[in-house]
Design an enzyme around this catalytic site. Structure first.
Site, PDB file in Angstrom:
ATOM      1  N   ASP A 199     -34.617 -12.984  50.457  1.00  0.00           N
ATOM      2  CA  ASP A 199     -35.637 -14.013  50.355  1.00  0.00           C
ATOM      3  C   ASP A 199     -35.237 -15.237  51.167  1.00  0.00           C
ATOM      4  OD1 ASP A 199     -37.246 -15.697  47.598  1.00  0.00           O
ATOM      5  OD2 ASP A 199     -38.039 -14.747  49.401  1.00  0.00           O
ATOM      6  N   ASP A 373     -41.515 -13.632  41.932  1.00  0.00           N
ATOM      7  CA  ASP A 373     -40.557 -14.490  41.235  1.00  0.00           C
ATOM      8  C   ASP A 373     -40.541 -14.192  39.756  1.00  0.00           C
ATOM      9  OD1 ASP A 373     -41.614 -17.172  43.341  1.00  0.00           O
ATOM     10  OD2 ASP A 373     -39.915 -15.804  43.563  1.00  0.00           O
TER      11      ASP A 373
END
Lengths: 452, 249
Positions: A199, A373
């Site tokens: 990420d 997330d």
């Protein structure tokens, strides 16, 4: 009396947006922990060990291997997974570049249906088995089908009540996270760290696919197709609200975001599933019962790809196409929403950046957080739950702290930021510290009834 | 223990804090954030302490002085941390006041400041209850229960829940007393808090003796009630005094 004329202090409404994003994240984590503890404590062990997915292609962990073997195997698994995710994200960027939005949306709807229908169905079956709930097949299928269809509608047709949409998003996150906790232990932890690093790279590096996606979307003023959780915007009803407009602008505002965006949410899909076509072994798009493992990895990939960015919008004009939902981004971003009175589409964005003296809280605006997330935070907490509840509490606090820090960084840097790294880093750190250090200490003290 | 009993123990330890949370804290989002951050801070201090003491554990269970030393160092560390929390709070207050001026709202009221202190203390108390009491409850669901030799009249979980309740009270209200003491420069209040914390910690050493919990726990509650009364009197005095200077509250 004098009480009524006392003006409301600043403490009354500060921080509300943060709470509105922390609550659903906490709910998702809580439900995953409950699922994990309920379903794992029962003696239902056989199916969970045989989860095969992209994440366990390289190495299937068995309990007889040594620690070093497990670590190396987990590393291989994670590398494979991250590689697949990277390839898929690049394919997504390509498809977005070629403007195949319809295809993306359809695919997204399909993946949501698969998650809700098949994964939700399997978990429901486990629960029925555990608690001996008397329900027959026909009823079950009808209820499940309706549940899944309403979910797809809620996630795509943005005119649903916002609570329903939010609820279904949290549910999707929870289901995917539960399946991820079924991976072997070392693989899960190394995978979390690998995804956090990915990420970081994908968002911050100039060649990162997510950054390319974001820039493409900005340059075209379009929305990135993905599943995004959106909190309700906070509106302030103050006496001096009209007069105080100029002072309350603390973020760059988005052009053209108007009030009905609050109920919109655009989960334009993520065509990442195109990947299934190339990786021959995973032929997912079968109509028959997809093995949960395959669908799990695929859906996961689809959702997490664009779902883990944070960024502040820089005044884009969203594309007003036929769909009412033109919200953007899989990313966490802030919008100004002034009491239903919005700037016109072509308003010049005030590039002044009155940062809030370092606190990092927008005075009003909605925060959006990608579903990936939710999923990874819940996976971390779910894994911690498999060990002990002390680690759950510690990891929960660490993740929330990480989320807060990320929001503050967002306020400082005003650009796309990844939401995973800080929270995952803190979560893993606290898990290790609690497991190795804290538990012994606390149990020693408690059992002797010594507390401080 | 059964799930019903487990929930009962959890509510015993955390019931008052839950009602405090629902009635006072949940109305203001900033206070919820304060509770979360102070819980995290307490957890971090606990981890640091456990790191320090890890090499020496498990201690022999016969003599009491290693435990006394452990409690003394832990309390000293946490009280030292409280001074840092106060300094951090001063900066936070400045930031909030500047923000209030910017959006032309009134500056922090006295009640606001006390509520922040209360939220901070509640965070500490909840952290204590969660890590010392709840985290031992949750793995133990099942048909049987557990007794400790030293206090064999009631189940272990009940004892730890009762002690946790006392400590939650002490932690919650000593933060209010401490912040008020630092703000006013009142030496009595400033020293009251560390002393009370230390005494409470040491009183739990009495539990070390066999059957000692019969004496130790009432003493602990005496200290908790003392803290509560002192805090109440101090708050009353400040609010009345503040009301007189401002004409109204």
């Amino acid at each position: 009396m004098a009480q009524n004329s006392k003006p409301t202090g600043v403490l009354d409404s500060l921080g509300e947006e943060i709470i509105r994003i922390i609550v659903p994240v906490s709910v998702c984590m809580f439900m995953v922990v409950v699922l994990v503890s309920v379903l794992n404590s029962s003696s239902l062990s056989s199916s969970s060990d045989s989860v095969t997915s992209i994440a366990t292609i390289a190495y299937a962990e068995t309990s007889t291997d040594s620690s070093w073997d497990k670590f190396v195997g987990a590393l291989l698994n994670s590398l494979v997974f991250v590689a697949v995710v990277t390839v898929v994200t690049f394919i997504l960027v390509l498809l977005f570049y070629l403007r195949c939005t319809k295809f993306l949306k359809l695919y997204m709807g399909f993946s949501a249906f698969v998650v809700l229908g098949f994964m939700g169905g399997e978990i429901a079956l486990f629960l029925i088995e555990d608690f001996s709930i008397p329900v027959d097949c026909v009823t079950f299928v009808v209820i499940l089908f309706n549940f899944a269809v309403v979910g797809v509608l809620a996630v795509f047709m943005s005119k649903m009540a916002i609570l329903v949409t939010q609820g279904y998003l949290v549910l999707i996150g929870m289901l995917v996270a539960y399946w991820f906790t079924q991976l072997p232990e070392w693989t899960t932890w190394v995978l979390l760290v690998a995804m956090a690093l990915y990420d970081l790279a994908a968002v911050l590096l100039p060649v990162g696919p997510l950054r390319l996606l974001v820039e493409l979307a900005i340059s075209r003023d379009e929305d990135i197709p993905a599943l995004v959780y959106e909190a309700r915007p906070v509106t302030y009803n103050d006496l001096d609200s009209m007069g105080g407009v100029a002072q309350r602008r603390v973020w760059r505002e988005r052009r053209g975001e108007n009030s009905d965006n609050s109920s919109n949410y655009n989960p334009n899909a993520n065509s990442v599933f195109a990947e299934t076509v190339d990786s021959g072994s995973n032929s997912t798009l079968n109509a028959n019962a997809v093995p949960a493992s395959n669908s799990d990895s695929n859906t996961l990939v689809s959702e997490r790809n664009d779902a883990t960015l944070i960024r502040v919008e820089e005044g884009r004009v969203p594309e007003r196409d036929a769909e009412p939902s033109t919200d953007s981004t899989p990313l966490l971003d802030h919008r100004m929403n002034f009491q239903q009175q919005q700037q016109q589409l072509e308003d010049a964005v005030s590039s002044e950046n009155l940062m809030l003296e370092g606190i990092g809280l927008a005075s009003s605006g909605a925060i959006k957080l990608g579903l990936g997330d939710f999923i990874f935070y819940s996976v971390l907490v779910g894994r911690a739950a498999m060990y002990d509840f002390m680690t759950v509490y510690a990891c929960y606090l660490a993740i929330i702290a990480g989320l807060g820090i990320t929001l503050v960084l967002l306020a400082l840097y005003q650009k796309a930021l990844p939401a995973l790294p800080v929270s995952i880093a803190l979560g893993v750190l606290f898990y290790l510290l609690t497991r190795l250090l804290l538990e012994v200490f606390v149990v020693q003290c408690s059992l002797n009834l010594l507390m401080f | 223990m059964t799930v019903a009993a487990g929930i009962g123990y959890a509510l015993l330890a955390l019931g008052p804090s839950l009602s405090l949370f629902v009635s006072v804290i949940s109305k203001k989002p900033f206070l919820i954030l304060t509770v979360l951050s102070s819980t995290l801070l307490w957890l971090t201090s606990l981890i640091v302490l456990s790191a320090l003491w890890r090499g020496f554990l498990p201690l022999k269970s016969t003599s009491w002085w290693p435990y006394g030393l452990l409690i003394f160092t832990s309390v000293a560390f946490q009280e030292g941390l409280r001074v840092f929390v106060w300094k951090g709070y001063m900066r936070l207050e400045d930031i909030l006041n500047t923000f209030a001026d910017k959006v032309s709202k009134p500056r922090l009221y006295l009640t606001d400041k006390m509520q922040i202190a209360l939220a901070g203390g509640l965070g500490h108390g909840v952290a204590h209850a969660v890590f010392f009491c709840l985290s031992l409850l949750t793995p133990a669901f099942g048909p049987a229960t557990f007794f400790v030799d030293r206090c064999s009249q009631i189940p272990f979980f009940l004892v730890s829940a009762i002690i946790a309740l006392a400590f939650v009270t002490i932690h919650t209200f000593s933060m209010v007393i401490a912040f008020s003491g630092y703000a006013e420069g009142n030496k009595v209040d400033q020293f009251f808090v560390p002393v009370v914390h230390l005494v409470a910690g040491m009183v739990t050493l009495i539990n070390f003796a066999s059957g000692g919990c019969v004496i130790g726990i009432p003493l602990l509650y005496f200290i908790a009630i003392l803290t509560l009364i002192h805090c109440g009197r101090m708050v009353w005095r400040r609010l009345i005094g503040n009301g007189r200077t401002q004409g109204n509250l």
